[in-house]
Structures are given as structure tokens and as C-alpha cells.
Design a protein around this motif. Structure first.
Motif, PDB file in Angstrom:
ATOM      1  N   ASP A 129     -14.318  17.119 -10.494  1.00  0.00           N
ATOM      2  CA  ASP A 129     -12.926  16.665 -10.391  1.00  0.00           C
ATOM      3  C   ASP A 129     -12.648  16.033  -9.034  1.00  0.00           C
ATOM      4  O   ASP A 129     -11.916  15.046  -8.943  1.00  0.00           O
ATOM      5  CB  ASP A 129     -11.971  17.849 -10.612  1.00  0.00           C
ATOM      6  CG  ASP A 129     -12.008  18.342 -12.043  1.00  0.00           C
ATOM      7  OD1 ASP A 129     -10.979  18.233 -12.726  1.00  0.00           O
ATOM      8  OD2 ASP A 129     -13.064  18.830 -12.495  1.00  0.00           O
ATOM      9  N   THR A 130     -13.240  16.603  -8.005  1.00  0.00           N
ATOM     10  CA  THR A 130     -13.034  16.076  -6.653  1.00  0.00           C
ATOM     11  C   THR A 130     -13.586  14.666  -6.523  1.00  0.00           C
ATOM     12  O   THR A 130     -12.934  13.775  -5.968  1.00  0.00           O
ATOM     13  CB  THR A 130     -13.699  16.996  -5.608  1.00  0.00           C
ATOM     14  OG1 THR A 130     -13.138  18.311  -5.713  1.00  0.00           O
ATOM     15  CG2 THR A 130     -13.478  16.467  -4.196  1.00  0.00           C
ATOM     16  N   VAL A 131     -14.796  14.431  -7.059  1.00  0.00           N
ATOM     17  CA  VAL A 131     -15.417  13.107  -6.981  1.00  0.00           C
ATOM     18  C   VAL A 131     -14.576  12.077  -7.734  1.00  0.00           C
ATOM     19  O   VAL A 131     -14.366  10.957  -7.259  1.00  0.00           O
ATOM     20  CB  VAL A 131     -16.859  13.139  -7.526  1.00  0.00           C
ATOM     21  CG1 VAL A 131     -17.424  11.729  -7.650  1.00  0.00           C
ATOM     22  CG2 VAL A 131     -17.746  13.992  -6.623  1.00  0.00           C
ATOM     23  N   ILE A 132     -14.068  12.458  -8.897  1.00  0.00           N
ATOM     24  CA  ILE A 132     -13.238  11.535  -9.682  1.00  0.00           C
ATOM     25  C   ILE A 132     -11.948  11.208  -8.939  1.00  0.00           C
ATOM     26  O   ILE A 132     -11.524  10.042  -8.873  1.00  0.00           O
ATOM     27  CB  ILE A 132     -12.929  12.133 -11.070  1.00  0.00           C
ATOM     28  CG1 ILE A 132     -14.211  12.215 -11.894  1.00  0.00           C
ATOM     29  CG2 ILE A 132     -11.875  11.288 -11.796  1.00  0.00           C
ATOM     30  CD1 ILE A 132     -14.060  12.956 -13.199  1.00  0.00           C
ATOM     31  N   LEU A 133     -11.318  12.209  -8.342  1.00  0.00           N
ATOM     32  CA  LEU A 133     -10.088  11.971  -7.583  1.00  0.00           C
ATOM     33  C   LEU A 133     -10.369  11.184  -6.302  1.00  0.00           C
ATOM     34  O   LEU A 133      -9.517  10.415  -5.838  1.00  0.00           O
ATOM     35  CB  LEU A 133      -9.401  13.300  -7.265  1.00  0.00           C
ATOM     36  CG  LEU A 133      -8.737  13.989  -8.458  1.00  0.00           C
ATOM     37  CD1 LEU A 133      -8.190  15.362  -8.062  1.00  0.00           C
ATOM     38  CD2 LEU A 133      -7.610  13.132  -9.039  1.00  0.00           C
ATOM     39  N   GLN A 134     -11.552  11.373  -5.722  1.00  0.00           N
ATOM     40  CA  GLN A 134     -11.946  10.545  -4.574  1.00  0.00           C
ATOM     41  C   GLN A 134     -12.013   9.071  -4.976  1.00  0.00           C
ATOM     42  O   GLN A 134     -11.569   8.189  -4.224  1.00  0.00           O
ATOM     43  CB  GLN A 134     -13.324  10.980  -4.051  1.00  0.00           C
ATOM     44  CG  GLN A 134     -13.321  12.218  -3.176  1.00  0.00           C
ATOM     45  CD  GLN A 134     -14.732  12.551  -2.702  1.00  0.00           C
ATOM     46  OE1 GLN A 134     -15.624  12.849  -3.498  1.00  0.00           O
ATOM     47  NE2 GLN A 134     -14.948  12.474  -1.394  1.00  0.00           N
ATOM     48  N   THR A 135     -12.554   8.823  -6.153  1.00  0.00           N
ATOM     49  CA  THR A 135     -12.677   7.452  -6.652  1.00  0.00           C
ATOM     50  C   THR A 135     -11.308   6.825  -6.857  1.00  0.00           C
ATOM     51  O   THR A 135     -11.055   5.685  -6.456  1.00  0.00           O
ATOM     52  CB  THR A 135     -13.463   7.439  -7.979  1.00  0.00           C
ATOM     53  OG1 THR A 135     -14.704   8.122  -7.789  1.00  0.00           O
ATOM     54  CG2 THR A 135     -13.720   6.024  -8.448  1.00  0.00           C
ATOM     55  N   ILE A 136     -10.420   7.572  -7.483  1.00  0.00           N
ATOM     56  CA  ILE A 136      -9.060   7.084  -7.702  1.00  0.00           C
ATOM     57  C   ILE A 136      -8.359   6.859  -6.367  1.00  0.00           C
ATOM     58  O   ILE A 136      -7.675   5.844  -6.165  1.00  0.00           O
ATOM     59  CB  ILE A 136      -8.267   8.083  -8.571  1.00  0.00           C
ATOM     60  CG1 ILE A 136      -8.867   8.135  -9.975  1.00  0.00           C
ATOM     61  CG2 ILE A 136      -6.787   7.699  -8.634  1.00  0.00           C
ATOM     62  CD1 ILE A 136      -8.299   9.225 -10.861  1.00  0.00           C
ATOM     63  N   ALA A 137      -8.543   7.802  -5.442  1.00  0.00           N
ATOM     64  CA  ALA A 137      -7.903   7.695  -4.123  1.00  0.00           C
ATOM     65  C   ALA A 137      -8.373   6.451  -3.376  1.00  0.00           C
ATOM     66  O   ALA A 137      -7.574   5.746  -2.745  1.00  0.00           O
ATOM     67  CB  ALA A 137      -8.210   8.948  -3.297  1.00  0.00           C
ATOM     68  N   ALA A 138      -9.677   6.171  -3.454  1.00  0.00           N
ATOM     69  CA  ALA A 138     -10.216   4.987  -2.771  1.00  0.00           C
ATOM     70  C   ALA A 138      -9.683   3.702  -3.388  1.00  0.00           C
ATOM     71  O   ALA A 138      -9.347   2.746  -2.680  1.00  0.00           O
ATOM     72  CB  ALA A 138     -11.739   5.008  -2.827  1.00  0.00           C
ATOM     73  N   ASN A 139      -9.580   3.669  -4.720  1.00  0.00           N
ATOM     74  CA  ASN A 139      -9.079   2.476  -5.396  1.00  0.00           C
ATOM     75  C   ASN A 139      -7.603   2.231  -5.103  1.00  0.00           C
ATOM     76  O   ASN A 139      -7.171   1.078  -4.972  1.00  0.00           O
ATOM     77  CB  ASN A 139      -9.301   2.589  -6.910  1.00  0.00           C
ATOM     78  CG  ASN A 139     -10.745   2.332  -7.301  1.00  0.00           C
ATOM     79  OD1 ASN A 139     -11.445   1.551  -6.663  1.00  0.00           O
ATOM     80  ND2 ASN A 139     -11.215   2.991  -8.341  1.00  0.00           N
ATOM     81  N   ILE A 140      -6.815   3.308  -4.983  1.00  0.00           N
ATOM     82  CA  ILE A 140      -5.384   3.148  -4.690  1.00  0.00           C
ATOM     83  C   ILE A 140      -5.174   2.883  -3.203  1.00  0.00           C
ATOM     84  O   ILE A 140      -4.411   1.984  -2.818  1.00  0.00           O
ATOM     85  CB  ILE A 140      -4.598   4.403  -5.124  1.00  0.00           C
ATOM     86  CG1 ILE A 140      -4.670   4.580  -6.641  1.00  0.00           C
ATOM     87  CG2 ILE A 140      -3.132   4.292  -4.692  1.00  0.00           C
ATOM     88  CD1 ILE A 140      -4.037   5.857  -7.144  1.00  0.00           C
ATOM     89  N   GLY A 141      -5.824   3.660  -2.348  1.00  0.00           N
ATOM     90  CA  GLY A 141      -5.646   3.502  -0.905  1.00  0.00           C
ATOM     91  C   GLY A 141      -6.047   2.128  -0.413  1.00  0.00           C
ATOM     92  O   GLY A 141      -5.391   1.545   0.461  1.00  0.00           O
ATOM     93  N   SER A 142      -7.103   1.564  -0.995  1.00  0.00           N
ATOM     94  CA  SER A 142      -7.594   0.248  -0.556  1.00  0.00           C
ATOM     95  C   SER A 142      -6.622  -0.871  -0.872  1.00  0.00           C
ATOM     96  O   SER A 142      -6.732  -1.975  -0.336  1.00  0.00           O
ATOM     97  CB  SER A 142      -8.945  -0.046  -1.212  1.00  0.00           C
ATOM     98  OG  SER A 142      -8.816  -0.147  -2.622  1.00  0.00           O
ATOM     99  N   SER A 143      -5.650  -0.590  -1.750  1.00  0.00           N
ATOM    100  CA  SER A 143      -4.686  -1.626  -2.132  1.00  0.00           C
ATOM    101  C   SER A 143      -3.702  -1.951  -1.013  1.00  0.00           C
ATOM    102  O   SER A 143      -3.023  -2.976  -1.054  1.00  0.00           O
ATOM    103  CB  SER A 143      -3.900  -1.189  -3.377  1.00  0.00           C
ATOM    104  OG  SER A 143      -3.073  -0.064  -3.090  1.00  0.00           O
ATOM    105  N   LEU A 144      -3.622  -1.111   0.010  1.00  0.00           N
ATOM    106  CA  LEU A 144      -2.599  -1.276   1.045  1.00  0.00           C
ATOM    107  C   LEU A 144      -2.916  -2.349   2.079  1.00  0.00           C
ATOM    108  O   LEU A 144      -2.018  -2.843   2.754  1.00  0.00           O
ATOM    109  CB  LEU A 144      -2.349   0.067   1.755  1.00  0.00           C
ATOM    110  CG  LEU A 144      -1.180   0.117   2.736  1.00  0.00           C
ATOM    111  CD1 LEU A 144       0.135  -0.192   2.028  1.00  0.00           C
ATOM    112  CD2 LEU A 144      -1.091   1.468   3.437  1.00  0.00           C
ATOM    113  N   THR A 145      -4.176  -2.737   2.206  1.00  0.00           N
ATOM    114  CA  THR A 145      -4.545  -3.702   3.256  1.00  0.00           C
ATOM    115  C   THR A 145      -5.325  -4.878   2.679  1.00  0.00           C
ATOM    116  O   THR A 145      -5.995  -4.733   1.654  1.00  0.00           O
ATOM    117  CB  THR A 145      -5.412  -3.029   4.342  1.00  0.00           C
ATOM    118  OG1 THR A 145      -6.629  -2.547   3.745  1.00  0.00           O
ATOM    119  CG2 THR A 145      -4.672  -1.872   4.997  1.00  0.00           C
TER     120      THR A 145
END
Length: 383
Positions: A129-145
Motif C-alpha cells: 500500500d505504501t509503494v502504491i501511495l508513493q506512486t500516486i503522491a509522486a504523480n500528483i506532487g510533480s504536477s505543481l512545477t
């Protein structure tokens, strides 16, 4: 003798096929580019050199920081202070979210997912679950810049967007992302533990400082403060002087993928059929928004952004759509494929379980981010 030659040829063919299997997106882009050249002659004008130079600069600087283990040192120093599994997972997820804004979603996952798997093995704690949420977090966080992911860099450069309008467009997406992630992180299992990982020593503080300056120069070029050509020359010369081996360790397939997609899009955008289809399906901001999300599910968000940008001046819904479209299927964002490959290397028998849970998490996020932001953006008249 003939049998020997035949065996050698078979081995060479197998090596060539393995090379193509290594990066399926590159293979697809190459086939599309070559196929489109049968109908249209490619032109040098199709290549967006500012995007390619900025991408090269970022890849080189990020590779330098990887070699210097800057992110590893920072992450391990924080994780060693945790005393339960939920706090460890939360930090690993948030590291992906925030670091992806600067070093791209791919690099954030390549850095922190292996670290997550090491912790999982040492503590005997399941981290799927942590790895999957890391993936989602990276995809969303990268949208800011603009430099957070390739599609942002392309759209930012292609449309000549200014920093303030860009950040104002994607800020609400990042805020909603961190809020939604928070609720999912709260559901993670809490288990008392003490993680003790060997601290990492910085290999060369002077080189770290030098590359930090180079990164600032690269960012200045992305934001239009200095020419991209000047940043390219400075970055390349720095690599030659400080560590020329970096030039042999970069992922040139990513650059070639962009070149192939530029050729493909340039060729098909000159055909009457594509013009007619694009004009019919991209009538307004809403159609650009939903088409970019939908097309990302099947061809990934980077090629979707390159393709649709040729047919619409509405960069805001396109920017939001391809970033939201990175959620959903595992090929919607190539960063998601990276996490999957890393996980099944450590747990080869959990591939099906990973994909099922990945789909459950990602389509939940996709449904939320498709509808809620659209309503908010309509109210705020962002598009």
C-alpha cells in the motif's frame, strides 16, 4: 558453419528485441514515428529544441544528485527517527510528493521505492500500500512545477507560460492531492517499530554545491530568465569537468521518445483526417480537459500532451487533464510502471495483487480528481 551463423543471428535478434522491450513507450513512439513518415516527410521544425535542452539539463543534474546520494542521506536521517510503521510510511509517501516537484516523479520513485522495499525486508512489514501511495503522491506532487514531470515541461515551454499563471492553475490540484493522500495514509496499519538504517555520508560536498548552483541555472532557464542554450552549454561543460561519466549514465531513451513523438505528432497534425477529428472533439475547455484525461489512460500522459497541444490553444485544461490523467491505468504515467517493476523484482509472486490494489487506489483518485477539480475550476473560472 551455417548453423553457427544462424545461432549468432538469433542471439543478435533476441538482443534487439530485448532492447525494444526495455522501454515499451519508446518502442511505441518509434513505431508511430516511422509509420507516420510513410505518409508525411518529417521536418526539423517538428522538434522543440528548448524542451529537449531543458529535459537534458534536468536529467543530467538529477543524475549528478543521484550519484552524490543527496536524497538518500536526507531520507534516511528522517526515517531513523520514526518509531512506528505508519509514520515511516507517511514520511516515505510525503518524500515522494515533495521531492517530485523538483527532481521529477520518475526520479523520486527510483530513489524512495527501493528505500521502502529495504525497510520492508528489514522490518518484515508489508509495504504494498505504501509503494502504491508513493506512486500516486509522486504523480500528483510533480504536477505543481514545470520541471516536475515531462508533460509539464513540454506544456510550459510550448505555450510560453509565465510562472504565476502556471502555479495558480495547478496549485489547487496539489492541495487537493495532499488532503486526499492524508485520508488514505490514516488508514495504513500502525505497528510499533524502530528503524535503524546506516547513515549515508555525502561523497563530495563541493560537487554537491556546484550542482546545486547548476540546478538554479537550469531553473532560471526554464522560467525564461536566461536562454536555454546558455544553460545547456553550462550544464554540459560542468558534467565534462566534474564527472564526465554522468553523460554515459543518462536515460537517453527518454529524449529519443520525445523526438519520436515530436515527429509523429508533426506528421499526423498535417493530415486532413486528424485536423477534422481534433476540431470536432476539442471544441472548448471542457472537451480538452476530458479528452486529455481519457487519452492519457491509453497512450500515457506525455504523448497525450504533445498530441493535443497541436490542436488547442487552451493550455490550462490540457495541463490539468494530463496531470490528472496520470492516475488510473498503470500506463497512464510511466512513473507508475517504474514502481511496479521495482516492487515485483522484490516480490515476484505479488504482481496480480499489486495491479488489483493499484487499480483500486488509482481509479478512486482518478474519479475524485476528474470531477471535484472540474467543478472548482469552473467556479473559479480557471477555464
Amino acid at each position: 558453419m551455417k548453423e553457427s551463423v544462424l545461432i549468432q543471428n538469433k542471439r543478435r535478434l533476441k538482443l534487439n528485441l530485448n532492447f525494444l522491450k526495455k522501454d515499451i513507450v519508446f518502442t511505441i513512439s518509434l513505431v508511430l514515428a516511422m509509420g507516420s513518415c510513410l505518409f508525411q516527410s518529417p521536418k526539423i521544425d517538428y522538434l522543440n529544441f528548448p524542451v529537449l535542452m531543458s529535459l537534458f539539463n534536468l536529467m543530467l543534474a538529477i543524475k549528478a544528485f543521484e550519484e552524490l546520494r543527496v536524497l538518500d542521506k536526507f531520507a534516511i536521517s528522517i526515517i531513523n527517527k520514526c518509531n512506528n510503521s505508519k509514520s515511516v510510511s507517511a514520511i516515505l509517501i510525503l518524500l515522494c510528493f515533495f521531492s517530485s516537484m523538483l527532481v521529477t516523479n520518475d526520479v523520486a520513485l527510483l530513489t524512495f521505492v527501493p528505500l521502502t522495499l529495504v525497510i520492508s525486508r528489514k522490518t518484515k512489514m508489508p509495504m504494498l500500500d505504501t509503494v502504491i501511495l508513493q506512486t500516486i503522491a509522486a504523480n500528483i506532487g510533480s504536477s505543481l512545477t514545470p520541471m516536475g514531470n515531462p508533460q509539464n515541461l513540454f506544456i510550459y515551454t510550448f505555450y510560453g507560460i509565465k510562472p504565476v499563471p502556471f502555479f495558480m492553475t495547478v496549485l489547487s490540484l496539489a492541495i487537493l492531492g495532499i488532503i486526499f493522500l492524508y485520508f488514505f495514509m490514516r488508514r495504513l496499519e500502525r505497528k510499533e517499530l524502530k528503524v535503524e538504517m546506516v547513515p549515508i555520508q555525502m561523497t563530495d560536498s563541493k560537487k554537491t554545491l556546484a550542482w546545486s548552483v547548476i540546478l538554479l541555472i537550469i531553473l532560471a532557464s526554464i522560467f525564461g530568465v536566461i536562454p536555454s542554450e546558455a544553460a545547456f552549454i553550462i550544464t554540459l561543460m560542468t558534467a565534462v569537468i566534474l564527472n564526465h561519466q554522468l553523460l554515459f549514465k543518462m536515460d537517453y531513451l527518454l529524449l529519443l521518445t520525445f523526438i519520436c513523438f515530436f515527429i509523429f505528432v508533426g506528421n499526423i497534425s498535417n493530415t486532413n483526417a486528424v485536423h477534422t477529428l481534433a476540431n470536432a472533439s476539442l471544441k472548448d475547455s471542457a472537451s480538452v480537459y476530458f479528452n486529455s484525461i481519457l487519452s492519457s489512460q491509453f497512450i500515457s500522459n506525455v504523448p497525450a500532451s504533445i498530441l493535443l497541444a497541436e490542436f488547442t490553444p487552451n493550455w490550462k485544461p490540457l495541463l490539468l487533464g494530463v496531470n490528472i490523467g496520470g492516475l488510473g491505468t498503470i500506463i497512464a504515467s510511466m512513473a507508475s510502471v517504474i514502481s511496479y517493476k521495482l516492487y515485483i523484482q522484490s516480490y515476484p509472486h505479488e504482481g496480480k495483487k499489486y495491479l488489483l490494489k493499484f487499480s483500486l487506489y488509482n481509479f478512486s483518485f482518478l474519479a475524485f480528481f476528474t470531477l471535484i477539480p472540474y467543478v472548482i475550476f469552473k467556479i473559479l473560472k480557471i477555464f
